[in-house]
Scaffold this active site. Sequence first.
Site, mmCIF file in Angstrom:
data_model
loop_
_atom_site.group_PDB
_atom_site.id
_atom_site.type_symbol
_atom_site.label_atom_id
_atom_site.label_comp_id
_atom_site.label_asym_id
_atom_site.label_seq_id
_atom_site.Cartn_x
_atom_site.Cartn_y
_atom_site.Cartn_z
ATOM 1 N N LYS A 84 0.685 -1.105 -0.361
ATOM 2 C CA LYS A 84 -0.104 -0.107 0.310
ATOM 3 C C LYS A 84 0.825 1.250 0.125
ATOM 4 O O LYS A 84 0.605 2.145 -0.024
ATOM 5 C CB LYS A 84 -1.224 0.103 1.444
ATOM 6 C CG LYS A 84 -1.903 -1.419 1.833
ATOM 7 C CD LYS A 84 -2.707 -0.443 2.523
ATOM 8 C CE LYS A 84 -2.758 -1.633 3.443
ATOM 9 N NZ LYS A 84 -3.969 -2.037 4.962
ATOM 10 N N GLY A 85 1.720 0.687 0.128
ATOM 11 C CA GLY A 85 2.612 2.284 0.505
ATOM 12 C C GLY A 85 2.938 3.416 -0.961
ATOM 13 O O GLY A 85 3.432 4.686 -0.721
ATOM 14 N N ASP A 117 7.349 3.009 -2.703
ATOM 15 C CA ASP A 117 7.268 4.278 -1.758
ATOM 16 C C ASP A 117 9.070 4.388 -1.807
ATOM 17 O O ASP A 117 9.532 5.355 -1.347
ATOM 18 C CB ASP A 117 6.611 4.130 -0.551
ATOM 19 C CG ASP A 117 6.710 2.626 0.370
ATOM 20 O OD1 ASP A 117 7.597 1.688 -0.855
ATOM 21 O OD2 ASP A 117 6.435 2.240 0.456
ATOM 22 N N ASP A 156 14.487 -1.052 0.275
ATOM 23 C CA ASP A 156 15.770 -0.576 1.521
ATOM 24 C C ASP A 156 16.595 -1.834 1.132
ATOM 25 O O ASP A 156 16.956 -1.509 0.582
ATOM 26 C CB ASP A 156 13.937 -1.035 2.611
ATOM 27 C CG ASP A 156 15.633 -0.907 3.996
ATOM 28 O OD1 ASP A 156 17.018 -1.037 4.037
ATOM 29 O OD2 ASP A 156 15.182 -1.453 5.165
ATOM 30 N N LYS A 214 16.748 3.691 0.335
ATOM 31 C CA LYS A 214 17.789 3.447 1.506
ATOM 32 C C LYS A 214 18.448 2.866 0.730
ATOM 33 O O LYS A 214 18.917 1.133 1.562
ATOM 34 C CB LYS A 214 16.551 2.720 2.534
ATOM 35 C CG LYS A 214 17.127 2.983 4.174
ATOM 36 C CD LYS A 214 17.015 2.766 4.930
ATOM 37 C CE LYS A 214 14.891 2.877 5.048
ATOM 38 N NZ LYS A 214 14.508 1.741 6.489
ATOM 39 N N PHE A 244 13.659 3.921 10.452
ATOM 40 C CA PHE A 244 12.463 3.919 10.226
ATOM 41 C C PHE A 244 11.484 5.079 9.423
ATOM 42 O O PHE A 244 10.974 6.273 10.421
ATOM 43 C CB PHE A 244 11.482 2.447 11.161
ATOM 44 C CG PHE A 244 10.213 2.291 9.896
ATOM 45 C CD1 PHE A 244 10.729 0.359 9.403
ATOM 46 C CD2 PHE A 244 9.210 2.877 10.360
ATOM 47 C CE1 PHE A 244 9.418 0.453 8.490
ATOM 48 C CE2 PHE A 244 8.161 2.221 9.939
ATOM 49 C CZ PHE A 244 8.087 0.656 9.335
ATOM 50 N N ASP A 263 3.496 3.378 5.963
ATOM 51 C CA ASP A 263 2.986 2.930 7.410
ATOM 52 C C ASP A 263 4.180 2.552 8.398
ATOM 53 O O ASP A 263 5.429 1.635 8.210
ATOM 54 C CB ASP A 263 1.755 1.850 7.341
ATOM 55 C CG ASP A 263 2.384 0.807 7.216
ATOM 56 O OD1 ASP A 263 3.474 0.902 6.580
ATOM 57 O OD2 ASP A 263 2.139 0.011 7.364
ATOM 58 N N ARG A 299 0.073 6.343 7.519
ATOM 59 C CA ARG A 299 -0.123 6.948 6.253
ATOM 60 C C ARG A 299 -0.597 8.251 5.682
ATOM 61 O O ARG A 299 0.170 8.669 5.336
ATOM 62 C CB ARG A 299 -0.947 5.491 5.422
ATOM 63 C CG ARG A 299 0.071 4.242 5.488
ATOM 64 C CD ARG A 299 -1.108 3.201 4.345
ATOM 65 N NE ARG A 299 -0.846 1.963 5.172
ATOM 66 C CZ ARG A 299 0.032 0.890 4.315
ATOM 67 N NH1 ARG A 299 1.532 1.936 3.462
ATOM 68 N NH2 ARG A 299 -0.270 -0.310 4.895
HETATM 69 P P1 5GP Z 1 12.356 -4.010 1.331
HETATM 70 O O1 5GP Z 1 12.344 -5.345 0.436
HETATM 71 O O2 5GP Z 1 12.997 -3.312 -0.085
HETATM 72 O O3 5GP Z 1 13.272 -4.403 2.155
HETATM 73 O O4 5GP Z 1 11.383 -3.222 1.374
HETATM 74 C C1 5GP Z 1 10.740 -2.537 0.872
HETATM 75 C C2 5GP Z 1 9.012 -2.266 1.509
HETATM 76 O O5 5GP Z 1 9.711 -2.185 2.988
HETATM 77 C C3 5GP Z 1 8.763 -1.000 0.761
HETATM 78 O O6 5GP Z 1 8.159 -1.108 0.154
HETATM 79 C C4 5GP Z 1 8.579 -0.845 1.472
HETATM 80 O O7 5GP Z 1 6.631 -0.885 2.047
HETATM 81 C C5 5GP Z 1 9.329 -1.398 3.891
HETATM 82 N N1 5GP Z 1 9.772 -0.423 4.158
HETATM 83 C C6 5GP Z 1 11.323 -0.188 3.802
HETATM 84 N N2 5GP Z 1 11.593 0.725 4.800
HETATM 85 C C7 5GP Z 1 10.733 1.158 5.382
HETATM 86 C C8 5GP Z 1 10.714 2.501 6.152
HETATM 87 O O8 5GP Z 1 11.757 2.797 6.556
HETATM 88 N N3 5GP Z 1 9.456 2.932 6.171
HETATM 89 C C9 5GP Z 1 8.320 2.321 6.200
HETATM 90 N N4 5GP Z 1 6.727 2.761 6.718
HETATM 91 N N5 5GP Z 1 8.420 1.057 5.210
HETATM 92 C C10 5GP Z 1 9.581 0.560 4.785
#
Ligand code: 5GP
Length: 172
Positions: free
Chosen positions: A40-41, A97, A100, A128, A149, A156, A162
């Site tokens: 949803k982000g 969004d 990471d 990130k 975070f 969220d 959100r």
């Molecule tokens: P990844 O798979 O790259 O580790 O994470 C991607 C997803 O994790 C993003 O689409 C998001 O939903 C969530 N995410 C990663 N870092 C953050 C953060 O700092 N804050 C929030 N709210 N969600 C994050």
Amino acid sequence: MPELIPVLTKNEIDAMVTGVAHRISSDYQNRTLVLIGALKGAFIFMSDLIRHITIPIQVDFIGVSSYGSGTSSSGDIRLTKKPGIELKDKDVLIVEDIVDTGLTLSYLVDYLESFGPKSLKICTLLDKQERRMTDVKIDYACHLVGKGFLVGYGLDHAENYRHLPEIYHLKL
Ligand code: 5GP
């Protein structure tokens, strides 16, 4: 009480979104662009982004979940909504969004490649990079962020925050 430390103002976000929308509009002229927002982000970023794009586009969403109610990726990625429009031979742009570890995006890229798009690129509002665990290539990254975070503007924590128009660092 969790603390919210301001990271990006509404004006800063607006400038980034407008800037990337102009780049996308120029790069995809005379193409068949489909934007796929990751739920949803990315829903707020997506809705602002598409209103600044000046070329014809199609819009869809895909649902993925990896975080549960925590603040680090579980690595266990689940598809919660499949795309609903034809992607074969289209120029597809994934709209995220925040990236990471990159695990979610790698999953999405593999999944969407299976539909046979003409091209597949990635646009994220926040990048990130420090915790990246994959070599997924990001084509449009609006803003680099460090550890921590973030919440607000669609992001969220356990489904809260959100709706905030700006982006904050959440200190639990
Ligand atoms: P990844 O798979 O790259 O580790 O994470 C991607 C997803 O994790 C993003 O689409 C998001 O939903 C969530 N995410 C990663 N870092 C953050 C953060 O700092 N804050 C929030 N709210 N969600 C994050």
